[in-house]
Design a protein around this motif. Sequence first.
Motif, PDB file in Angstrom:
ATOM      1  N   UNK A  26       0.814  -1.212   0.000  1.00 14.71           N
ATOM      2  CA  UNK A  26       0.000   0.000   0.000  1.00 14.71           C
ATOM      3  C   UNK A  26       0.846   1.261   0.000  1.00 14.71           C
ATOM      4  N   UNK A  27       1.945   1.261   0.757  1.00 13.10           N
ATOM      5  CA  UNK A  27       2.829   2.428   0.788  1.00 13.10           C
ATOM      6  C   UNK A  27       3.512   2.636  -0.562  1.00 13.10           C
ATOM      7  N   UNK A  28       3.868   1.543  -1.221  1.00 13.13           N
ATOM      8  CA  UNK A  28       4.484   1.636  -2.546  1.00 13.13           C
ATOM      9  C   UNK A  28       3.505   2.253  -3.539  1.00 13.13           C
ATOM     10  N   UNK A  29       2.273   1.757  -3.546  1.00  9.56           N
ATOM     11  CA  UNK A  29       1.261   2.334  -4.425  1.00  9.56           C
ATOM     12  C   UNK A  29       1.041   3.813  -4.125  1.00  9.56           C
ATOM     13  N   UNK A  30       1.042   4.156  -2.853  1.00  9.57           N
ATOM     14  CA  UNK A  30       0.856   5.553  -2.463  1.00  9.57           C
ATOM     15  C   UNK A  30       1.978   6.424  -3.004  1.00  9.57           C
ATOM     16  N   UNK A  31       3.219   5.955  -2.869  1.00  7.08           N
ATOM     17  CA  UNK A  31       4.365   6.717  -3.379  1.00  7.08           C
ATOM     18  C   UNK A  31       4.333   6.852  -4.888  1.00  7.08           C
ATOM     19  N   UNK A  32       3.727   5.888  -5.556  1.00  7.41           N
ATOM     20  CA  UNK A  32       3.607   5.918  -7.011  1.00  7.41           C
ATOM     21  C   UNK A  32       2.415   6.755  -7.472  1.00  7.41           C
ATOM     22  N   UNK A  64      -0.690   5.881  -6.992  1.00  7.09           N
ATOM     23  CA  UNK A  64      -1.775   4.954  -7.307  1.00  7.09           C
ATOM     24  C   UNK A  64      -2.669   4.819  -6.067  1.00  7.09           C
ATOM     25  N   UNK A  65      -3.348   5.916  -5.756  1.00  6.51           N
ATOM     26  CA  UNK A  65      -4.063   6.046  -4.501  1.00  6.51           C
ATOM     27  C   UNK A  65      -5.248   5.093  -4.367  1.00  6.51           C
ATOM     28  N   UNK A  66      -5.957   4.839  -5.453  1.00  8.35           N
ATOM     29  CA  UNK A  66      -7.122   3.956  -5.349  1.00  8.35           C
ATOM     30  C   UNK A  66      -6.705   2.521  -5.033  1.00  8.35           C
ATOM     31  N   UNK A  67      -5.517   2.124  -5.453  1.00  4.49           N
ATOM     32  CA  UNK A  67      -5.006   0.798  -5.091  1.00  4.49           C
ATOM     33  C   UNK A  67      -4.408   0.821  -3.678  1.00  4.49           C
ATOM     34  N   UNK A  68      -3.846   1.942  -3.284  1.00  2.00           N
ATOM     35  CA  UNK A  68      -3.156   2.034  -1.991  1.00  2.00           C
ATOM     36  C   UNK A  68      -4.121   2.038  -0.807  1.00  2.00           C
ATOM     37  N   UNK A  69      -5.192   2.799  -0.911  1.00  2.00           N
ATOM     38  CA  UNK A  69      -6.065   2.994   0.250  1.00  2.00           C
ATOM     39  C   UNK A  69      -6.610   1.692   0.842  1.00  2.00           C
ATOM     40  N   UNK A  70      -7.207   0.784   0.048  1.00  2.00           N
ATOM     41  CA  UNK A  70      -7.720  -0.440   0.685  1.00  2.00           C
ATOM     42  C   UNK A  70      -6.621  -1.296   1.320  1.00  2.00           C
ATOM     43  N   UNK A  71      -5.445  -1.290   0.724  1.00  2.00           N
ATOM     44  CA  UNK A  71      -4.338  -2.061   1.297  1.00  2.00           C
ATOM     45  C   UNK A  71      -3.865  -1.453   2.614  1.00  2.00           C
ATOM     46  N   UNK A  72      -3.787  -0.130   2.678  1.00  2.00           N
ATOM     47  CA  UNK A  72      -3.366   0.530   3.906  1.00  2.00           C
ATOM     48  C   UNK A  72      -4.407   0.357   5.010  1.00  2.00           C
ATOM     49  N   UNK A  73      -5.675   0.423   4.649  1.00  2.00           N
ATOM     50  CA  UNK A  73      -6.743   0.190   5.632  1.00  2.00           C
ATOM     51  C   UNK A  73      -6.704  -1.246   6.157  1.00  2.00           C
ATOM     52  N   UNK A  74      -6.474  -2.188   5.256  1.00  2.00           N
ATOM     53  CA  UNK A  74      -6.394  -3.600   5.659  1.00  2.00           C
ATOM     54  C   UNK A  74      -5.186  -3.835   6.568  1.00  2.00           C
ATOM     55  N   UNK A 126      -4.194  -2.268  19.946  1.00  2.00           N
ATOM     56  CA  UNK A 126      -4.394  -0.869  19.518  1.00  2.00           C
ATOM     57  C   UNK A 126      -3.160   0.005  19.738  1.00  2.00           C
ATOM     58  N   UNK A 127      -2.380  -0.289  20.772  1.00  2.00           N
ATOM     59  CA  UNK A 127      -1.244   0.565  21.151  1.00  2.00           C
ATOM     60  C   UNK A 127       0.080  -0.126  20.821  1.00  2.00           C
ATOM     61  N   UNK A 128       0.472  -0.056  19.575  1.00  2.00           N
ATOM     62  CA  UNK A 128       1.711  -0.676  19.132  1.00  2.00           C
ATOM     63  C   UNK A 128       2.359   0.249  18.092  1.00  2.00           C
ATOM     64  N   UNK A 129       3.697   0.320  18.065  1.00  2.00           N
ATOM     65  CA  UNK A 129       4.366   1.187  17.080  1.00  2.00           C
ATOM     66  C   UNK A 129       3.987   0.897  15.630  1.00  2.00           C
ATOM     67  N   UNK A 130       3.717  -0.376  15.297  1.00  2.00           N
ATOM     68  CA  UNK A 130       3.321  -0.687  13.918  1.00  2.00           C
ATOM     69  C   UNK A 130       1.929  -0.162  13.590  1.00  2.00           C
ATOM     70  N   UNK A 131       1.065  -0.097  14.587  1.00  2.00           N
ATOM     71  CA  UNK A 131      -0.250   0.517  14.391  1.00  2.00           C
ATOM     72  C   UNK A 131      -0.067   2.017  14.144  1.00  2.00           C
ATOM     73  N   UNK A 132       0.813   2.645  14.918  1.00  2.00           N
ATOM     74  CA  UNK A 132       1.100   4.072  14.726  1.00  2.00           C
ATOM     75  C   UNK A 132       1.660   4.329  13.329  1.00  2.00           C
ATOM     76  N   UNK A 133       2.550   3.456  12.872  1.00  2.00           N
ATOM     77  CA  UNK A 133       3.113   3.612  11.523  1.00  2.00           C
ATOM     78  C   UNK A 133       2.040   3.448  10.450  1.00  2.00           C
ATOM     79  N   UNK A 134       1.113   2.531  10.669  1.00  2.00           N
ATOM     80  CA  UNK A 134       0.014   2.350   9.715  1.00  2.00           C
ATOM     81  C   UNK A 134      -0.891   3.576   9.672  1.00  2.00           C
ATOM     82  N   UNK A 135      -1.168   4.150  10.840  1.00  2.00           N
ATOM     83  CA  UNK A 135      -1.944   5.390  10.886  1.00  2.00           C
ATOM     84  C   UNK A 135      -1.221   6.501  10.128  1.00  2.00           C
TER      85      UNK A 135
END
Length: 165
Positions: free
Chosen positions: A2-8, A10-20, A31-40
């Motif tokens: 999702x981050x790769x698509x975002x950088x490219x 390609x937002x419509x492909x990125x958003x569902x992947x980032x949400x997932x 809920x309280x984890x650094x990887x959750x913060x990075x995803x946000x």
Amino acid sequence: MGSLYSKQGRYTKAEPLLLKALEMYKQLLGEEHPDVASSLNNLGNLYSNQGRYTKAEPLLLKALQMKKQLLGSSHPNVANSLNNLGSLYYLQGRYTKVEPLLLKALEIYKQLLGEEHPNTQIVHKNYLYFLHQVFRENRQEDLSDEISFKIIFRDGEIILRRLLK
């Protein structure tokens, strides 16, 4: 992915992947984890890049708050979030909020990674572009830090143009 698509852009492909990814991290790590913060943070950056600022801001603020709480206020990931939030405010023209965020991110990176590290250089360049824009828009009253004034004006000369080359 999702981050790769975002950088490219390609937002419509990125958003569902980032949400997932965000939902998976929450389920697996809590809920309280650094990887959750990075995803946000990643989702907030996507929305910021799309110009969906009202969706981006709460996500970036939450990511920053979580990273400070979980990693400490002087962690490189905190600096990354400060830079991202500063970039959002820059895009919105909210310059009084940009300066302290970029200066804090720069301070953290310089202290922990050194002046020559690529992350430090990126934030430094963002800060200089911000100052250049403030000067171009004649909004120096939005600056509060003495350092910013010294960078724009040194010995009566405007030096930003030379720094940005």
